[in-house]
Design a protein around this motif. Structure first.
Motif, PDB file in Angstrom:
ATOM      1  N   SER A  22      21.203  -1.897 127.777  1.00 35.73           N
ATOM      2  CA  SER A  22      19.970  -2.757 128.455  1.00 35.73           C
ATOM      3  C   SER A  22      20.148  -2.892 129.489  1.00 35.73           C
ATOM      4  O   SER A  22      20.674  -3.823 130.900  1.00 35.73           O
ATOM      5  N   ALA A  23      18.704  -2.709 129.822  1.00 37.43           N
ATOM      6  CA  ALA A  23      17.988  -2.436 130.934  1.00 37.43           C
ATOM      7  C   ALA A  23      17.862  -4.063 131.524  1.00 37.43           C
ATOM      8  O   ALA A  23      17.253  -4.555 130.946  1.00 37.43           O
ATOM      9  N   PRO A  24      18.298  -4.332 132.985  1.00 38.83           N
ATOM     10  CA  PRO A  24      18.107  -5.272 133.646  1.00 38.83           C
ATOM     11  C   PRO A  24      16.727  -5.597 133.289  1.00 38.83           C
ATOM     12  O   PRO A  24      15.987  -5.080 134.229  1.00 38.83           O
ATOM     13  N   HIS A  25      16.330  -7.008 134.031  1.00 40.46           N
ATOM     14  CA  HIS A  25      14.655  -7.665 134.666  1.00 40.46           C
ATOM     15  C   HIS A  25      14.640  -7.868 135.696  1.00 40.46           C
ATOM     16  O   HIS A  25      16.392  -9.174 136.024  1.00 40.46           O
ATOM     17  N   LYS A  26      14.283  -8.442 137.383  1.00 37.60           N
ATOM     18  CA  LYS A  26      15.145  -8.699 137.648  1.00 37.60           C
ATOM     19  C   LYS A  26      13.473  -9.353 138.229  1.00 37.60           C
ATOM     20  O   LYS A  26      12.081  -8.504 137.809  1.00 37.60           O
ATOM     21  N   CYS A  27      13.094 -10.843 138.625  1.00 34.52           N
ATOM     22  CA  CYS A  27      12.011 -11.575 139.386  1.00 34.52           C
ATOM     23  C   CYS A  27      11.622 -10.757 141.001  1.00 34.52           C
ATOM     24  O   CYS A  27      12.166  -9.467 141.407  1.00 34.52           O
ATOM     25  N   MET A  28       9.761 -11.140 140.396  1.00 33.75           N
ATOM     26  CA  MET A  28       9.598 -10.456 142.147  1.00 33.75           C
ATOM     27  C   MET A  28      10.556 -10.973 143.479  1.00 33.75           C
ATOM     28  O   MET A  28       9.948 -10.844 144.698  1.00 33.75           O
ATOM     29  N   SER A  29      11.488 -11.884 143.683  1.00 28.36           N
ATOM     30  CA  SER A  29      12.257 -12.196 144.466  1.00 28.36           C
ATOM     31  C   SER A  29      13.278 -10.961 144.599  1.00 28.36           C
ATOM     32  O   SER A  29      13.395 -11.064 145.544  1.00 28.36           O
ATOM     33  N   GLU A  30      12.836 -10.442 143.745  1.00 28.62           N
ATOM     34  CA  GLU A  30      14.354  -8.937 144.965  1.00 28.62           C
ATOM     35  C   GLU A  30      14.241  -7.914 144.225  1.00 28.62           C
ATOM     36  O   GLU A  30      13.120  -7.561 143.611  1.00 28.62           O
ATOM     37  N   SER A  31      14.159  -6.774 145.332  1.00 29.03           N
ATOM     38  CA  SER A  31      13.817  -5.806 145.174  1.00 29.03           C
ATOM     39  C   SER A  31      14.911  -4.999 144.008  1.00 29.03           C
ATOM     40  O   SER A  31      16.067  -5.152 143.490  1.00 29.03           O
ATOM     41  N   ILE A  32      13.407  -3.868 144.009  1.00 34.70           N
ATOM     42  CA  ILE A  32      13.962  -2.820 143.117  1.00 34.70           C
ATOM     43  C   ILE A  32      14.344  -1.442 143.084  1.00 34.70           C
ATOM     44  O   ILE A  32      13.293  -0.727 144.023  1.00 34.70           O
ATOM     45  N   ASN A  33      15.388  -0.811 143.200  1.00 33.32           N
ATOM     46  CA  ASN A  33      15.370   0.687 144.043  1.00 33.32           C
ATOM     47  C   ASN A  33      16.470   1.951 142.985  1.00 33.32           C
ATOM     48  O   ASN A  33      16.769   1.172 141.754  1.00 33.32           O
ATOM     49  N   TYR A  34      16.137   2.797 142.583  1.00 34.40           N
ATOM     50  CA  TYR A  34      16.411   4.126 141.930  1.00 34.40           C
ATOM     51  C   TYR A  34      17.114   5.348 142.690  1.00 34.40           C
ATOM     52  O   TYR A  34      16.821   5.582 143.503  1.00 34.40           O
ATOM     53  N   ASN A  35      18.460   5.531 141.658  1.00 35.01           N
ATOM     54  CA  ASN A  35      18.533   6.463 142.887  1.00 35.01           C
ATOM     55  C   ASN A  35      18.563   7.755 142.411  1.00 35.01           C
ATOM     56  O   ASN A  35      19.473   9.267 142.524  1.00 35.01           O
ATOM     57  N   VAL A  36      17.340   8.178 141.575  1.00 33.77           N
ATOM     58  CA  VAL A  36      16.944   9.322 141.299  1.00 33.77           C
ATOM     59  C   VAL A  36      15.256   8.955 141.627  1.00 33.77           C
ATOM     60  O   VAL A  36      14.442   7.974 141.905  1.00 33.77           O
ATOM     61  N   ILE A  37      15.033  10.822 142.019  1.00 40.04           N
ATOM     62  CA  ILE A  37      13.785  10.794 141.701  1.00 40.04           C
ATOM     63  C   ILE A  37      12.327  10.459 141.107  1.00 40.04           C
ATOM     64  O   ILE A  37      11.799   9.598 141.330  1.00 40.04           O
ATOM     65  N   VAL A  38      13.352  10.622 139.775  1.00 37.35           N
ATOM     66  CA  VAL A  38      12.206   9.823 138.217  1.00 37.35           C
ATOM     67  C   VAL A  38      12.968   9.361 137.564  1.00 37.35           C
ATOM     68  O   VAL A  38      14.134  10.262 136.928  1.00 37.35           O
ATOM     69  N   PRO A  39      12.693   8.557 138.113  1.00 40.57           N
ATOM     70  CA  PRO A  39      13.737   7.329 136.921  1.00 40.57           C
ATOM     71  C   PRO A  39      12.751   7.568 135.196  1.00 40.57           C
ATOM     72  O   PRO A  39      12.143   7.617 135.137  1.00 40.57           O
ATOM     73  N   THR A  40      14.120   8.251 134.094  1.00 40.13           N
ATOM     74  CA  THR A  40      13.725   7.776 133.307  1.00 40.13           C
ATOM     75  C   THR A  40      14.313   6.558 132.316  1.00 40.13           C
ATOM     76  O   THR A  40      13.750   5.639 131.010  1.00 40.13           O
ATOM     77  N   PHE A  41      14.967   5.292 132.844  1.00 43.56           N
ATOM     78  CA  PHE A  41      15.769   4.236 132.701  1.00 43.56           C
ATOM     79  C   PHE A  41      15.959   3.488 133.501  1.00 43.56           C
ATOM     80  O   PHE A  41      16.689   3.936 135.155  1.00 43.56           O
ATOM     81  N   GLY A  42      16.340   1.975 133.479  1.00 40.57           N
ATOM     82  CA  GLY A  42      17.087   1.541 134.588  1.00 40.57           C
ATOM     83  C   GLY A  42      16.186  -0.363 135.059  1.00 40.57           C
ATOM     84  O   GLY A  42      14.846  -0.421 133.739  1.00 40.57           O
ATOM     85  N   THR A  43      16.650  -0.783 135.909  1.00 40.11           N
ATOM     86  CA  THR A  43      16.124  -2.283 135.898  1.00 40.11           C
ATOM     87  C   THR A  43      14.886  -2.297 136.215  1.00 40.11           C
ATOM     88  O   THR A  43      13.823  -1.030 136.912  1.00 40.11           O
ATOM     89  N   HIS A  44      13.650  -2.665 135.883  1.00 39.22           N
ATOM     90  CA  HIS A  44      12.550  -2.933 135.844  1.00 39.22           C
ATOM     91  C   HIS A  44      12.437  -4.506 136.021  1.00 39.22           C
ATOM     92  O   HIS A  44      13.197  -5.579 135.884  1.00 39.22           O
TER      93      HIS A  44
END
Length: 271
Positions: free
Chosen positions: A117-139
């Motif tokens: 289950s992909a986590p949801h993060k509020c705009m108080s926190e940054s979101i980064n990805y470890n791949v160039i083109v993510p196909t899933f992940g926190t959003h």
């Protein structure tokens, strides 16, 4: 044994004993480490309020809240409005990428457990990805309205992937004829699409289609491969909702219905 416990542990035991005896509804004292009706985010800057808490994602989706995400507040945490993200500048100069038929499309897949289950993060926190083109992940909790954008941060369109959307990405320096060709195919295939420039794509394959768990990267558009990819992988996200999103910053053209709002017939009449 009790005499060896610290004061903190004793306080915790007293709270637990009180809850067991009285029940959650009757307890009016303090909670350790936080009350059960505010979620599980220990961040002292932002506490998830009861009406925003979702046990599956952490934060409920699709609810506008200025303290979390209203698609208007703190948007610069995802994008600083730098035009380089949607303009063709490589090392401070224009450099257009020529499409090449000898560079074949590449389809790659990410393994995503069914229980994920992909986590949801509020705009108080940054979101980064470890791949160039993510196909899933926190959003972000609020996803993008479907259509074409001058620029849309990936923290938004990853949520659209979760709902089964196809996201079309193109480097700002990609061949404009190829971009237009791919754009027309995507728009004719389904309503649930997002189109945005993405300057992290390579010069070798500056075009991409992304669905939940899958990506197709190209130099030159191969219509049959594109249509087959969309028919096979679109609408396969873990959440089946055709409801439009709430985020529309820099939306240039809203999606049009192709077969119906649920896209029950993908790429109708194509190939």
């Amino acid at each position: 044994m009790v005499e060896n416990l610290s004061l903190g542990h004793l306080i915790y035991l007293l709270i637990v004993i009180s809850v067991v005896k009285a029940g959650d509804d009757d307890w009016h004292g303090g909670w350790f480490p936080y009350a059960p009706d505010v979620g599980t985010d220990p961040n002292p800057v932002f506490t998830i309020r009861k009406n925003m808490y979702d046990p599956k994602h952490g934060v409920v989706m699709g609810v506008k809240d200025p303290h979390c995400d209203d698609a208007k507040t703190n948007l610069e945490i995802d994008w600083d409005y730098n035009p380089v993200n949607h303009s063709c500048f490589i090392f401070n100069r224009r450099q257009f990428f020529e499409s090449r038929s000898d560079i074949h499309p590449v389809h790659s897949q990410d393994y995503i457990p069914k229980s994920y289950s992909a986590p949801h993060k509020c705009m108080s926190e940054s979101i980064n990805y470890n791949v160039i083109v993510p196909t899933f992940g926190t959003h972000r909790p609020l996803w993008a309205k479907y259509g074409e954008y001058k620029f849309l941060p990936r923290q938004r369109w990853v949520h659209n992937l979760e709902h089964g959307a196809v996201v079309m990405l193109y480097h700002p320096c990609a061949d404009k004829n190829e971009v237009n060709f791919l754009r027309k195919l995507v728009k004719k295939c389904l309503y649930r699409h997002v189109i945005t420039p993405y300057n992290l794509l390579s010069a070798q394959r500056p075009l991409a289609l992304v669905t939940w768990g899958h990506r197709l990267e190209m130099s030159k558009v191969a219509p049959k491969i594109v249509v087959d990819f969309i028919r096979k992988h679109a609408l396969k996200g873990p959440e089946h909702t055709a409801r439009d999103g709430q985020y529309d910053l820099m939306l240039e053209e809203h999606s049009e219905v192709v077969s119906d709002l649920k896209d029950q017939e993908l790429c109708k009449g194509l190939l």
